[in-house]
Design an enzyme around this catalytic site. Structure first.
Site, PDB file in Angstrom:
ATOM      1  N   LYS A 125      58.193   2.843   0.341  1.00 45.77           N
ATOM      2  CA  LYS A 125      57.381   3.864   1.142  1.00 45.77           C
ATOM      3  C   LYS A 125      57.225   3.659   2.452  1.00 45.77           C
ATOM      4  O   LYS A 125      56.316   2.854   2.649  1.00 45.77           O
ATOM      5  CB  LYS A 125      56.360   4.258   0.144  1.00 45.77           C
ATOM      6  CG  LYS A 125      55.422   5.432   0.546  1.00 45.77           C
ATOM      7  CD  LYS A 125      54.111   4.760   1.350  1.00 45.77           C
ATOM      8  CE  LYS A 125      53.122   5.558   1.861  1.00 45.77           C
ATOM      9  NZ  LYS A 125      53.495   6.114   3.129  1.00 45.77           N
TER      10      LYS A 125
ATOM     11  N   GLY B 277      49.356  -3.311   6.120  1.00 43.59           N
ATOM     12  CA  GLY B 277      48.518  -2.222   6.750  1.00 43.59           C
ATOM     13  C   GLY B 277      47.063  -2.513   7.014  1.00 43.59           C
ATOM     14  O   GLY B 277      46.898  -3.803   7.201  1.00 43.59           O
ATOM     15  N   SER B 278      46.299  -1.739   6.782  1.00 43.81           N
ATOM     16  CA  SER B 278      44.733  -2.051   6.867  1.00 43.81           C
ATOM     17  C   SER B 278      44.129  -2.757   5.872  1.00 43.81           C
ATOM     18  O   SER B 278      44.763  -2.700   4.583  1.00 43.81           O
ATOM     19  CB  SER B 278      44.105  -0.625   7.221  1.00 43.81           C
ATOM     20  OG  SER B 278      43.796  -0.058   6.099  1.00 43.81           O
TER      21      SER B 278
ATOM     22  N   VAL C 177      42.813  -0.262   3.018  1.00 44.12           N
ATOM     23  CA  VAL C 177      43.901   0.180   2.058  1.00 44.12           C
ATOM     24  C   VAL C 177      44.329  -1.075   1.223  1.00 44.12           C
ATOM     25  O   VAL C 177      44.527  -1.099   0.197  1.00 44.12           O
ATOM     26  CB  VAL C 177      45.126   0.552   2.801  1.00 44.12           C
ATOM     27  CG1 VAL C 177      46.285   1.187   1.869  1.00 44.12           C
ATOM     28  CG2 VAL C 177      44.765   2.131   3.564  1.00 44.12           C
ATOM     29  N   GLY C 178      44.508  -2.414   1.950  1.00 39.52           N
ATOM     30  CA  GLY C 178      44.864  -3.872   1.120  1.00 39.52           C
ATOM     31  C   GLY C 178      43.859  -3.817  -0.007  1.00 39.52           C
ATOM     32  O   GLY C 178      44.503  -4.141  -1.365  1.00 39.52           O
TER      33      GLY C 178
ATOM     34  N   GLU D 264      49.412  -7.956   3.541  1.00 40.28           N
ATOM     35  CA  GLU D 264      49.491  -8.565   4.789  1.00 40.28           C
ATOM     36  C   GLU D 264      48.528  -7.543   5.793  1.00 40.28           C
ATOM     37  O   GLU D 264      48.980  -6.551   6.158  1.00 40.28           O
ATOM     38  CB  GLU D 264      50.790  -8.603   5.273  1.00 40.28           C
ATOM     39  CG  GLU D 264      51.022  -9.121   6.757  1.00 40.28           C
ATOM     40  CD  GLU D 264      50.304 -10.504   6.869  1.00 40.28           C
ATOM     41  OE1 GLU D 264      49.437 -10.642   7.711  1.00 40.28           O
ATOM     42  OE2 GLU D 264      50.931 -11.287   5.968  1.00 40.28           O
TER      43      GLU D 264
ATOM     44  N   CYS E 278      49.166  -6.454  14.566  1.00 42.22           N
ATOM     45  CA  CYS E 278      48.172  -7.310  13.599  1.00 42.22           C
ATOM     46  C   CYS E 278      48.054  -8.632  14.355  1.00 42.22           C
ATOM     47  O   CYS E 278      46.915  -9.335  14.024  1.00 42.22           O
ATOM     48  CB  CYS E 278      48.546  -7.773  12.463  1.00 42.22           C
ATOM     49  SG  CYS E 278      49.370  -6.393  11.446  1.00 42.22           S
TER      50      CYS E 278
ATOM     51  N   GLU F 101      38.921  -5.051  13.518  1.00 38.45           N
ATOM     52  CA  GLU F 101      40.434  -4.804  14.352  1.00 38.45           C
ATOM     53  C   GLU F 101      40.296  -3.408  15.109  1.00 38.45           C
ATOM     54  O   GLU F 101      39.901  -2.383  14.468  1.00 38.45           O
ATOM     55  CB  GLU F 101      41.352  -4.853  13.122  1.00 38.45           C
ATOM     56  CG  GLU F 101      42.573  -4.746  13.769  1.00 38.45           C
ATOM     57  CD  GLU F 101      43.611  -5.032  12.648  1.00 38.45           C
ATOM     58  OE1 GLU F 101      43.451  -4.306  11.557  1.00 38.45           O
ATOM     59  OE2 GLU F 101      44.689  -5.675  13.049  1.00 38.45           O
TER      60      GLU F 101
HETATM   61  C1  UN1 Z   1      52.152  -7.131  13.283  1.00 38.43           C
HETATM   62  O1  UN1 Z   1      51.621  -7.277  14.185  1.00 38.43           O
HETATM   63  O2  UN1 Z   1      52.284  -6.387  12.332  1.00 38.43           O
HETATM   64  O3  UN1 Z   1      54.802 -12.086  16.138  1.00 38.43           O
HETATM   65  C2  UN1 Z   1      53.537  -8.318  13.184  1.00 38.43           C
HETATM   66  C3  UN1 Z   1      54.581 -10.792  16.156  1.00 38.43           C
HETATM   67  C4  UN1 Z   1      55.420  -9.734  15.704  1.00 38.43           C
HETATM   68  C5  UN1 Z   1      55.095  -9.283  14.315  1.00 38.43           C
HETATM   69  C6  UN1 Z   1      53.964  -8.813  14.264  1.00 38.43           C
HETATM   70  N1  UN1 Z   1      56.974 -10.293  15.750  1.00 38.43           N
HETATM   71  O4  UN1 Z   1      53.563 -10.611  16.620  1.00 38.43           O
END
Ligand code: UN1
Length: 516
Positions: A189, A242-243, A246-247, A264, A298, A399
């Protein structure tokens, strides 16, 4: 999800394709026949296509097919499963430019970075194609004679993979590739902001010869696709990026059902700049970290923690670089910073500007959406820097997921470490210093899953574990062979060839047993 209502007459303008789900090797519309529009955030008048707005009927059918397909796929030898993945890598390489253009168009990531997104998937494909010939277990001696013990990896079953829009090729590849090589089947999904990237990835698997039913794709919202997917008793493992909100929800759903789940989630990453740092290097790291992918990573550098002595020098150079960033349509080669993903993101970032100002932080630059001229066509936000931020402020804690970074000042190394670790997240961080002692102290004390010395907070590689401490996740890592902890079961096998009943912990095979 980009809403049709955001674009006047959008439905009228759907001149492009209508896309489908992919279930059991067939492209099929949602049972409900409802659809949603995919819009280019650099120019919202451009409708990329219409995708199925699926619900639990579609999810259930995809899970049924995946469960059925698991029976044969788990029996295909792993090196053979891996050959499909090697072909996926080859096709991704051939289609790199085409796919990168879709990444750039669909999510507004500048082309240079879009190519990086696809390259990360290519690297991941080759990495896991190799893993198909390893998938190492281990052997260990038994405590009894004529008895052998070994430990094998075994697939888990049907995987529900729920992926975000900010790395629409790389992150699905982190999950899909090892899940499939390990012998699982998948219901995928993808984020509803980047459904075309997901569709192309699935087409590539089809072209590479993946048998029907191993990989199934269901488009749609988290509430109507993600939730039934995570809840379904026949889904053995859920992997979500994701956030944090939601996680948490997904963890609750899976927790109640004792289901394996890997999350993650967010980050509040920081770059620490010591007084002895190479400042030009540190400035470049912060520019790339804070404004790469328009801050929608992230791993974005959303805090810059500066030693008081170099603060002014750093900020002068940094603000000069910020003022030179070219913001614009992601497909244009001169663009440094593209748009944000959608109108909701724009509003959420704007809200953080107000919060920052209410908290007493000093807005140095940016702080508003860009709407003049061509900017009016898309979802643009000016790169933003706040000063006089302290570690307790929401600006420094939450965040933001946009082109906003905050400057916090320190005087002693203890203070720097304290600020660095003062958030609920722990994904990535970095230090700029020429002093090896300071660097190693940081490595030791940083509460982050990915630590960089004299490099930006961004830079994951396919064969290195990726994930974080604290609220960044639930203890798992993606990337590298570590990911097989999510996608395989450990099976302990004991073969007793003594021809008699031996009783562990009770039979005496100690050094003295011979004498008895
Ligand atoms: C993310 O920000 O969700 O090293 C992943 C990094 C990227 C992957 C980030 N190659 O920031």
């Amino acid at each position: 999800m980009k809403k049709a209502s955001m674009v006047e007459g959008a439905r009228r303008n759907v001149k492009n394709k209508t896309y489908c789900n992919f279930i059991g090797g067939k492209w099929v519309p949602a049972v409900s026949s409802r659809g949603f529009l995919d819009i280019n955030p650099s120019d919202k008048s451009e409708i990329i296509g219409e995708f199925p707005d699926s619900d639990s009927n579609d999810v259930n059918e995809a899970i049924r097919v995946a469960k059925e397909s698991y029976k044969f796929w788990k029996k295909v030898p792993a090196p053979k499963r891996a050959e499909v993945l090697f072909k996926v890598g080859e096709i991704l390489k051939q289609k790199k430019e085409e796919l990168s253009t879709v990444v750039s168009t669909e999510l507004g990531k500048v082309m240079r970075e879009a190519r990086g997104d696809v390259q990360e998937a290519i690297d991941t494909a080759y990495h896991h194609a190799g893993e198909g010939r390893r998938l190492f277990g281990f052997t260990t001696p038994s405590e009894l004679q004529n008895k052998m013990a070994f430990v094998l990896r075994h697939p888990v079953g049907v995987c529900g993979l729920i992926t975000p829009w900010n790395f629409p090729v790389a992150i699905p590849s982190w999950k899909l590739f090892p899940a499939i090589v390990a012998g699982n089947t998948v219901v995928f999904k993808p984020a509803s902001d980047t459904p075309l990237c997901a569709t192309m990835l699935v087409e590539i698997f089809q072209e590479a010869g993946l048998p029907d039913g191993v990989l199934n794709l269901v488009h749609g919202k988290g509430s109507s696709v993600g939730r039934p997917l995570a809840s379904h008793p026949d889904v053995s493992v859920v992997s979500f990026t994701g956030s944090a909100d939601v996680g948490r929800e997904i963890n609750e759903i899976c927790g109640k059902r004792l289901k394996r789940v890997s999350c993650e989630l967010g980050g509040k990453n920081a770059e620490v700049v010591m007084e002895d740092a190479d400042l030009d290097l540190a400035v470049e790291g912060a520019i790339w970290g804070a404004f790469g992918t328009t801050g929608q990573r992230c791993t974005a550098t959303s805090r810059i923690i500066l030693h008081k002595k170099i603060k002014n020098q750093f900020l002068n150079r940094f603000l000069d670089r910020v003022s030179k960033l070219k913001i614009g349509n992601a497909l244009k080669p001169e663009t440094d910073v593209g748009p944000v993903i959608n109108a909701q993101r724009l509003e959420s970032i704007q809200r953080y500007i107000e919060i920052g100002e209410e908290e007493g932080a000093k807005l140095l630059v940016g702080g508003k959406p860009l709407t003049n001229g061509n900017y009016g066509k898309g979802f643009y936000f000016a790169p933003t820097v706040f000063d006089n931020v302290n570690k307790e402020m929401r600006l420094a804690q939450e965040e933001i997921f946009g082109p906003v970074t905050s400057v916090i000042t320190f005087e002693t190394p203890d203070e720097a470490i304290d600020i660095l670790n003062s958030t609920a997240y722990g994904l990535s961080s970095s230090i700029y210093t020429r002093d090896v002692n300071k660097a190693f102290r940081y490595i030791e004390e940083s509460e982050h899953g990915v630590c960089y010395v004299n490099a930006s907070t961004i830079g994951a590689e396919a064969h290195l574990p990726f994930g974080g401490y604290k609220n960044t996740g639930n203890g798992h890592r993606e990337g590298s062979h570590q990911i097989y902890e999510i996608f395989t079961e450990w099976k302990t096998v004991v073969v007793d060839y003594s021809g008699k009943l031996q009783k562990a912990q009770m039979d005496d095979v100690s050094l003295n047993s011979k004498k008895k």
